[in-house]
Design a protein around this motif. Structure first.
Motif, PDB file in Angstrom:
ATOM      1  N   ASN A  38       0.777  -1.006   0.342  1.00  0.00           N
ATOM      2  CA  ASN A  38      -0.339   0.064   0.221  1.00  0.00           C
ATOM      3  C   ASN A  38       0.567   1.356   0.180  1.00  0.00           C
ATOM      4  O   ASN A  38       1.352   1.454   1.184  1.00  0.00           O
ATOM      5  CB  ASN A  38      -0.332   0.070   1.263  1.00  0.00           C
ATOM      6  N   CYS A  39       1.358   1.578  -1.557  1.00  0.00           N
ATOM      7  CA  CYS A  39       2.623   2.801  -1.626  1.00  0.00           C
ATOM      8  C   CYS A  39       1.575   3.961  -1.420  1.00  0.00           C
ATOM      9  O   CYS A  39       0.566   4.413  -2.358  1.00  0.00           O
ATOM     10  CB  CYS A  39       3.647   2.712  -2.752  1.00  0.00           C
ATOM     11  N   TYR A  40       2.404   5.131  -1.350  1.00  0.00           N
ATOM     12  CA  TYR A  40       2.210   6.609  -2.040  1.00  0.00           C
ATOM     13  C   TYR A  40       2.482   6.281  -3.426  1.00  0.00           C
ATOM     14  O   TYR A  40       2.871   5.136  -3.755  1.00  0.00           O
ATOM     15  CB  TYR A  40       2.898   7.714  -0.939  1.00  0.00           C
ATOM     16  N   PRO A  41       1.621   7.440  -3.967  1.00  0.00           N
ATOM     17  CA  PRO A  41       2.265   7.602  -5.355  1.00  0.00           C
ATOM     18  C   PRO A  41       3.367   7.590  -5.301  1.00  0.00           C
ATOM     19  O   PRO A  41       4.146   8.460  -4.809  1.00  0.00           O
ATOM     20  CB  PRO A  41       0.846   8.807  -6.279  1.00  0.00           C
ATOM     21  N   PHE A  42       4.077   7.172  -6.990  1.00  0.00           N
ATOM     22  CA  PHE A  42       5.299   6.975  -6.983  1.00  0.00           C
ATOM     23  C   PHE A  42       5.872   8.087  -7.830  1.00  0.00           C
ATOM     24  O   PHE A  42       5.216   8.562  -8.226  1.00  0.00           O
ATOM     25  CB  PHE A  42       5.592   6.050  -7.886  1.00  0.00           C
ATOM     26  N   ARG A  43       7.255   8.303  -7.239  1.00  0.00           N
ATOM     27  CA  ARG A  43       7.641  10.300  -7.814  1.00  0.00           C
ATOM     28  C   ARG A  43       9.226   9.789  -7.571  1.00  0.00           C
ATOM     29  O   ARG A  43       9.807   9.411  -6.785  1.00  0.00           O
ATOM     30  CB  ARG A  43       7.073  11.599  -7.115  1.00  0.00           C
ATOM     31  N   GLN A  44       9.543   9.956  -9.109  1.00  0.00           N
ATOM     32  CA  GLN A  44      10.835  10.066  -9.644  1.00  0.00           C
ATOM     33  C   GLN A  44      11.161  10.901  -8.505  1.00  0.00           C
ATOM     34  O   GLN A  44      11.542  12.002  -8.816  1.00  0.00           O
ATOM     35  CB  GLN A  44      11.000   9.295 -11.002  1.00  0.00           C
ATOM     36  N   ASP A  45      13.211  10.622  -8.548  1.00  0.00           N
ATOM     37  CA  ASP A  45      13.628  11.971  -7.808  1.00  0.00           C
ATOM     38  C   ASP A  45      14.184  11.958  -9.294  1.00  0.00           C
ATOM     39  O   ASP A  45      14.398  12.226 -10.911  1.00  0.00           O
ATOM     40  CB  ASP A  45      15.103  10.628  -7.878  1.00  0.00           C
ATOM     41  N   SER A  46      13.622  13.521  -8.797  1.00  0.00           N
ATOM     42  CA  SER A  46      13.582  14.485 -10.293  1.00  0.00           C
ATOM     43  C   SER A  46      15.567  14.944 -10.973  1.00  0.00           C
ATOM     44  O   SER A  46      15.147  15.051 -12.197  1.00  0.00           O
ATOM     45  CB  SER A  46      14.093  16.100  -9.422  1.00  0.00           C
ATOM     46  N   SER A  47      16.508  14.901 -10.212  1.00  0.00           N
ATOM     47  CA  SER A  47      17.720  14.390 -11.204  1.00  0.00           C
ATOM     48  C   SER A  47      17.421  13.474 -11.577  1.00  0.00           C
ATOM     49  O   SER A  47      18.146  12.916 -13.042  1.00  0.00           O
ATOM     50  CB  SER A  47      19.126  14.774  -9.853  1.00  0.00           C
ATOM     51  N   PRO A  57       9.975   2.870 -10.630  1.00  0.00           N
ATOM     52  CA  PRO A  57      11.199   2.634  -8.906  1.00  0.00           C
ATOM     53  C   PRO A  57      11.870   1.480  -9.623  1.00  0.00           C
ATOM     54  O   PRO A  57      11.671   0.691 -11.055  1.00  0.00           O
ATOM     55  CB  PRO A  57       9.974   2.041  -8.377  1.00  0.00           C
ATOM     56  N   GLY A  58      12.994   1.159  -9.093  1.00  0.00           N
ATOM     57  CA  GLY A  58      13.938  -0.438  -9.301  1.00  0.00           C
ATOM     58  C   GLY A  58      14.990   0.230 -10.391  1.00  0.00           C
ATOM     59  O   GLY A  58      16.117  -1.070 -10.847  1.00  0.00           O
ATOM     60  N   LEU A  59      15.074   1.286 -10.754  1.00  0.00           N
ATOM     61  CA  LEU A  59      16.525   1.886 -10.539  1.00  0.00           C
ATOM     62  C   LEU A  59      17.423   3.098 -10.901  1.00  0.00           C
ATOM     63  O   LEU A  59      17.440   3.567  -9.556  1.00  0.00           O
ATOM     64  CB  LEU A  59      15.893   2.779 -12.774  1.00  0.00           C
ATOM     65  N   ASN A  60      18.429   2.485 -11.055  1.00  0.00           N
ATOM     66  CA  ASN A  60      19.926   3.366 -10.740  1.00  0.00           C
ATOM     67  C   ASN A  60      20.808   3.649 -12.013  1.00  0.00           C
ATOM     68  O   ASN A  60      20.252   3.203 -12.926  1.00  0.00           O
ATOM     69  CB  ASN A  60      20.225   2.948  -9.422  1.00  0.00           C
ATOM     70  N   ALA A  61      21.308   4.251 -11.891  1.00  0.00           N
ATOM     71  CA  ALA A  61      22.350   4.910 -13.272  1.00  0.00           C
ATOM     72  C   ALA A  61      23.784   5.325 -12.621  1.00  0.00           C
ATOM     73  O   ALA A  61      24.081   6.544 -12.221  1.00  0.00           O
ATOM     74  CB  ALA A  61      21.592   6.187 -13.777  1.00  0.00           C
ATOM     75  N   VAL A  62      24.261   5.208 -13.897  1.00  0.00           N
ATOM     76  CA  VAL A  62      26.035   5.309 -13.309  1.00  0.00           C
ATOM     77  C   VAL A  62      27.155   6.322 -14.691  1.00  0.00           C
ATOM     78  O   VAL A  62      26.013   5.104 -15.482  1.00  0.00           O
ATOM     79  CB  VAL A  62      26.575   4.141 -13.118  1.00  0.00           C
ATOM     80  N   ILE A  63      27.766   7.393 -14.751  1.00  0.00           N
ATOM     81  CA  ILE A  63      28.052   7.743 -15.913  1.00  0.00           C
ATOM     82  C   ILE A  63      29.476   7.541 -15.609  1.00  0.00           C
ATOM     83  O   ILE A  63      29.971   8.545 -14.212  1.00  0.00           O
ATOM     84  CB  ILE A  63      27.813   9.756 -16.092  1.00  0.00           C
TER      85      ILE A  63
END
Length: 458
Positions: A38-47, A57-63
């Motif tokens: 029972n989750c709050y509405p998902f909000r992705q990180d802005s950057s 959800p479920g993602l990360n990234a590297v440069i």
């Protein structure tokens, strides 16, 4: 989502500011309200959205600067996910849509980072604002949890702010669309500002507008006859003729770009003479502040000018006295306006403030004041072409603050407390628009939202 070239160009600008190391971006996970499913509405990180565009959800990234590689860490959906969520585009195809060619499993990120740590390679990351991400960074980078924020990369913070602060035409268009939704919300609130109307019903009416436009509230709206309380999220009052209704409400569009608009309406359709006098002062401060915004001017200067306009108006009404410039310099105006003139706006209602308010709003040349009222100015730095920001002066009569200042004799050379006490119960007035700094000045974003007296009275 924008085109792949938009995200590729954004990442290229960011990479150009680094010689080596890894730039780590944590996406957000689901946040349970009271149990896992029972989750709050998902909000992705802005950057993460800004540089990688993927909004789930479920993602990360590297440069990886040294190897000139951009990597998304995430997993393709299993049949179990599809049963509950339905078919989705393959993650590898989503990555391609934002110009990313390298996709690796989520569980490989920790080992990837461990190799970098062992090799003493710099791993730049942003200050986390969610506990789950703090714990991930602590484990992956071998940093004590209570030290993670302190270890965030100031170099990466500055680089991202320098890029995200300047809005592209497509970003400005998104904010304009959000403002246009907010316009409909405020027109509806104005129509409902009638005797006997509950505050919660007005909130429900403007929520319908947001939902119908496939948007959402950009922040918890303020809809109150007690506008003297700056962040009032109680909707339990019933409007009475002669009161003021302050509505601070903005919409976010699907891309997450956000509007932040405030209007103040007379309940029953007509201002009293006293209300009209105060409203006119605030409106003048707002209009002239927008005119004063242009490249090269510090927003701290614009704020100061606005506070002087408010002080001069209050002096004309007999509530203040003496030299307006001196009153503002000493902070006497803050009895009536204890907040700053505005802040940056974009993907966040207070854009990029998760990176550090002083990094976003101030600079080496412009430092934050420690004076009550002025210290709450979130944006003070020099304005640049492409900035988007709010302009939101207000006047408030806060009984508790007035009582304290009067009992202490604070700023008695500038404040006529006997006259001020005649305004106890007045409430508050704020007027706010969102603007773009242009090459020669500024422009209000979106369609005009009624704010002149003749346009909001009925």
């Amino acid at each position: 989502m924008f085109s792949a070239s938009t995200y590729t160009n954004r990442r290229s600008k960011l990479k150009s500011q680094f010689q080596s190391g890894l730039l780590l971006f944590l996406g957000n996970e689901e946040s349970p309200m009271n149990y896992t499913d029972n989750c709050y509405p998902f909000r992705q990180d802005s950057s993460f959205i800004y540089f990688f565009g993927l909004d789930h959800p479920g993602l990360n990234a590297v440069i990886d600067i040294d190897n000139d590689e951009e990597i998304i860490f995430g997993d393709e959906l299993s049949i179990d996910h599809i049963v509950w969520m339905g078919p989705q585009d393959k993650l590898v195809d989503q990555c391609a849509s934002v110009g990313i060619r390298s996709l690796k499993p989520s569980n490989s990120l920790q080992g990837f980072l461990q190799k970098a740590v062992d090799a003493k390679k710099a791993v730049h990351f942003l200050p986390p604002y969610r506990a789950a991400n703090t714990l991930k960074l602590s484990e992956w980078l071998e940093i004590p949890a209570n030290s993670v924020k302190d270890k965030a990369s100031v170099e990466l913070i500055h680089a991202i702010i320098s890029i995200r602060s300047i809005k592209s035409n497509e970003e400005v268009n998104e904010i304009g669309q959000a403002v246009n939704i907010a316009r409909e919300m405020h027109i509806m609130a104005n129509e409902l500002a009638r005797d006997g109307e509950p505050e919660y019903r007005i909130k429900g009416a403007i929520a319908e507008i947001v939902d119908a436009k496939q948007g959402y509230f950009g922040y918890t709206p303020i809809i109150t006859v007690n506008g003297q309380t700056l962040h009032n999220h109680n909707y339990g009052n019933t409007l009475q003729r002669g009161q003021l209704l302050l509505v601070d409400a903005g919409a976010s569009v699907a891309s997450h770009y956000t509007a932040d608009i405030t209007r103040t309406f007379p309940v029953g359709g007509q201002f009293s003479d006293k209300q009209r006098d105060v409203y006119d002062i605030v409106l003048r401060a707002e209009v002239e502040s927008i005119q004063n915004c242009k490249p090269g001017v510090t927003y701290k200067e614009v704020h100061h000018s606005a506070m002087k306009i408010l002080t001069e108006g209050l002096t004309d009404l007999g509530l203040m006295k003496g030299d307006a410039e001196a009153a503002v310099m000493e902070g006497a105006h803050a009895l009536f306006c204890p907040h700053g003139l505005g802040h940056m706006i974009g993907l966040d209602v207070h854009d990029m403030e998760d990176l550090g308010e002083d990094y976003v709003g101030y600079s080496e040349d412009v430092k934050r004041s420690n004076l009550f009222g002025t210290k709450s100015l979130r944006l003070g730095r020099k304005l640049e072409t492409g900035f988007t920001l709010t302009v939101e002066p207000g006047l408030y009569f806060i009984p508790e603050l007035i009582d304290i200042w009067k009992s202490e004799g604070r700023h008695k050379d500038f404040i006529n407390y006997s006259e001020v006490e005649k305004y106890l119960g007045f409430g508050g007035i704020r007027i706010e628009d969102n603007i773009l700094i242009t090459e020669s000045g500024s422009m209000i974003l979106g369609k005009p939202i009624p704010k002149n007296v003749e346009d909001i009275q009925f």
